[in-house]
Scaffold this active site. Structure first.
Site, short mmCIF file in Angstrom:
data_model
loop_
_atom_site.label_atom_id
_atom_site.label_comp_id
_atom_site.label_asym_id
_atom_site.label_seq_id
_atom_site.Cartn_x
_atom_site.Cartn_y
_atom_site.Cartn_z
N TYR A 240 0.84 -1.21 0.00
CA TYR A 240 0.00 0.00 0.00
C TYR A 240 0.87 1.27 0.00
O TYR A 240 0.74 2.11 -0.89
CB TYR A 240 -0.94 -0.02 1.21
CG TYR A 240 -2.38 0.31 0.88
CD1 TYR A 240 -2.72 1.06 -0.24
CD2 TYR A 240 -3.42 -0.11 1.71
CE1 TYR A 240 -4.04 1.36 -0.53
CE2 TYR A 240 -4.74 0.18 1.42
CZ TYR A 240 -5.05 0.91 0.31
OH TYR A 240 -6.35 1.21 0.03
N GLU B 101 2.24 6.39 -7.08
CA GLU B 101 1.19 7.27 -7.61
C GLU B 101 1.54 8.74 -7.41
O GLU B 101 1.43 9.55 -8.32
CB GLU B 101 -0.14 6.94 -6.93
CG GLU B 101 -0.66 5.56 -7.32
CD GLU B 101 -1.87 5.15 -6.52
OE1 GLU B 101 -2.65 6.02 -6.10
OE2 GLU B 101 -2.06 3.93 -6.31
C1 LIG Z 1 -11.66 11.51 -8.47
C2 LIG Z 1 -10.29 11.57 -7.95
C3 LIG Z 1 -10.16 11.01 -6.60
C4 LIG Z 1 -8.79 11.14 -6.08
C5 LIG Z 1 -8.70 10.82 -4.65
C6 LIG Z 1 -7.33 10.61 -4.28
C7 LIG Z 1 -7.14 10.19 -2.88
C8 LIG Z 1 -6.73 8.79 -2.76
C9 LIG Z 1 -6.07 8.47 -1.54
C10 LIG Z 1 -5.84 6.99 -1.37
C11 LIG Z 1 -4.98 6.43 -2.36
C12 LIG Z 1 -5.00 4.94 -2.42
C13 LIG Z 1 -4.23 4.53 -3.57
C14 LIG Z 1 -4.19 3.06 -3.70
C15 LIG Z 1 -3.12 2.47 -4.01
C16 LIG Z 1 -3.07 1.04 -4.07
O1 LIG Z 1 -3.97 0.28 -4.28
S1 LIG Z 1 -1.56 0.48 -3.82
C17 LIG Z 1 -1.71 -1.26 -3.84
C18 LIG Z 1 -1.91 -1.84 -2.46
N1 LIG Z 1 -3.28 -1.70 -2.07
C19 LIG Z 1 -3.90 -2.52 -1.25
O2 LIG Z 1 -3.34 -3.50 -0.76
C20 LIG Z 1 -5.33 -2.23 -0.93
C21 LIG Z 1 -6.15 -2.75 -2.00
N2 LIG Z 1 -7.51 -2.37 -1.83
C22 LIG Z 1 -8.39 -3.05 -1.18
O3 LIG Z 1 -8.13 -4.06 -0.59
C23 LIG Z 1 -9.81 -2.63 -1.28
O4 LIG Z 1 -9.94 -1.76 -2.30
C24 LIG Z 1 -10.45 -2.14 -0.03
C25 LIG Z 1 -11.74 -1.45 -0.36
C26 LIG Z 1 -9.50 -1.19 0.66
C27 LIG Z 1 -10.71 -3.42 0.78
O5 LIG Z 1 -11.57 -3.28 1.77
P1 LIG Z 1 -12.63 -4.41 2.08
O6 LIG Z 1 -13.34 -4.82 0.85
O7 LIG Z 1 -13.44 -3.91 3.21
O8 LIG Z 1 -11.76 -5.60 2.58
P2 LIG Z 1 -11.90 -7.13 2.42
O9 LIG Z 1 -11.43 -7.70 3.71
O10 LIG Z 1 -11.14 -7.54 1.23
O11 LIG Z 1 -13.44 -7.48 2.16
C28 LIG Z 1 -14.46 -7.35 3.15
C29 LIG Z 1 -15.58 -8.36 2.91
O12 LIG Z 1 -16.17 -8.20 1.62
C30 LIG Z 1 -15.95 -9.37 0.84
N3 LIG Z 1 -15.70 -8.97 -0.53
C31 LIG Z 1 -15.21 -7.80 -0.93
N4 LIG Z 1 -15.09 -7.78 -2.24
C32 LIG Z 1 -15.49 -8.98 -2.69
C33 LIG Z 1 -15.58 -9.59 -3.99
N5 LIG Z 1 -15.20 -8.94 -5.09
N6 LIG Z 1 -16.04 -10.84 -4.06
C34 LIG Z 1 -16.42 -11.52 -2.97
N7 LIG Z 1 -16.36 -11.00 -1.70
C35 LIG Z 1 -15.90 -9.76 -1.60
C36 LIG Z 1 -14.78 -10.06 1.48
O13 LIG Z 1 -14.71 -11.40 1.22
C37 LIG Z 1 -15.07 -9.79 2.93
O14 LIG Z 1 -16.15 -10.63 3.32
P3 LIG Z 1 -16.30 -11.25 4.79
O15 LIG Z 1 -15.03 -12.01 5.04
O16 LIG Z 1 -17.49 -12.12 4.73
O17 LIG Z 1 -16.46 -10.09 5.71
#
Ligand SMILES: CCCCCCCCCCCCC/C=C/C(=O)SCCNC(=O)CCNC(=O)[C@H](O)C(C)(C)COP(=O)(O)OP(=O)(O)OC[C@H]1O[C@@H](n2cnc3c(N)ncnc32)[C@H](O)[C@@H]1OP(=O)(O)O
Length: 242
Positions: A164, A171
């Site tokens: 991250y 970026e």
């Molecule tokens: C208009 C211009 C806007 C500009 C704004 C700029 C500001 C930006 C600032 C921030 C910059 C960030 C830049 C990002 C850079 C990168 O990505 S670098 C690479 C490294 N990044 C990462 O490692 C993070 C990657 N991102 C994520 O993981 C996600 O996007 C997340 C949203 C942050 C993840 O959160 P979340 O979904 O809550 O976590 P999980 O634990 O994975 O999931 C929760 C539960 O939901 C289920 N689930 C989610 N998606 C799916 C799916 N596709 N299919 C099936 N299930 C899914 C998951 O299984 C979990 O379920 P439970 O276990 O039952 O709770």
């Protein structure tokens, strides 16, 4: 003792609710979606490795994968829809910020400014995104199929600690490299006077985007740390609603 029995009941109820919520159709769609996205990012990884092995340089790498990258990263917008309709238990805001910032980086920065496409920072965020997404989508896929290898679970909730910040560095350095070209070309900007009587300076917009990482990135990162504690250490985390 009583508390562990209570925990068991709460967990059972949560599992039953989860099962009911994720209808067969939603599960089928999510499985298809996650397999397609894993495949897409694997194709990108292979294309990048092949390019580098064949040419021995990263110059021109972005152009060679641009179409595939734009397709799969833009398609990720459906994830915001998944959260909005409630088929995944994730915040619309957290997912929205993550997906929109990526789409912004691809379309409005890297793709729009040819001169920065060979910057090392572009390669940095591309490699980081690719590693992240292959891990993330394969985690979701195996999880849905109830055959989740521990190393994928471990990778999903540990690699981000390094990836991250590295992705954010890539970026931010890319946007920074874009600034002089944006200033010189005046791209996506509107100067007064014009028939709409509106002025917009994309150069300052990019600076605001860079500054917005300061409050937004820690929130995304701490969200992932909470998810890590919940999934790897079984902590019960109460998150605020959107
Ligand atoms: C208009 C211009 C806007 C500009 C704004 C700029 C500001 C930006 C600032 C921030 C910059 C960030 C830049 C990002 C850079 C990168 O990505 S670098 C690479 C490294 N990044 C990462 O490692 C993070 C990657 N991102 C994520 O993981 C996600 O996007 C997340 C949203 C942050 C993840 O959160 P979340 O979904 O809550 O976590 P999980 O634990 O994975 O999931 C929760 C539960 O939901 C289920 N689930 C989610 N998606 C799916 C799916 N596709 N299919 C099936 N299930 C899914 C998951 O299984 C979990 O379920 P439970 O276990 O039952 O709770």
């Amino acid at each position: 003792m009583a508390s562990s029995e209570e925990d068991g009941t709460v967990e059972e109820k949560e599992n039953n609710n989860k099962r009911r919520t994720k209808s067969a159709l939603a599960t089928a769609w999510l499985t298809f979606y996650n397999i397609a996205m894993t495949a897409g990012w694997l194709v990108l990884a292979i294309a990048m490795m092949r390019f580098y092995i064949q040419k021995g340089t990263t110059k021109g790498l972005y152009r060679s994968i641009a179409r595939t990258l734009k397709f799969f990263q833009t398609f990720a917008l459906v994830e915001v829809g998944h959260c909005a309709i409630g088929i995944v238990r994730t915040s619309v805001i957290v997912t929205g910020v993550q997906v929109c910032s990526r789409i912004f980086m691809v379309w409005f920065v890297t793709n729009s400014i040819r001169q920065i496409q060979s910057e090392e920072s572009v390669i940095l965020f591309l490699v980081v995104w690719t590693m992240t997404e292959i891990t993330r989508y394969s985690y979701y896929t195996f999880n849905l199929l109830h055959h989740l290898p521990y190393f994928i679970k471990w990778a999903r909730y540990n690699l981000f600690i390094v990836l991250y910040p590295l992705g954010v560095i890539g970026e931010l350095m890319t946007i920074y490299a874009a600034l002089p070209f944006v200033r010189r070309s005046g791209m996506y900007s509107m100067r007064l006077p014009n028939k709409y009587n509106v002025s917009f300076d994309y150069y300052y917009c990019l600076i605001i985007v860079m500054l917005s990482y300061i409050p937004l990135f820690p929130q995304l990162f701490f969200h992932m740390l909470r998810q890590r504690r919940r999934v790897l250490h079984g902590e019960v985390i109460v998150e605020k609603d959107d």
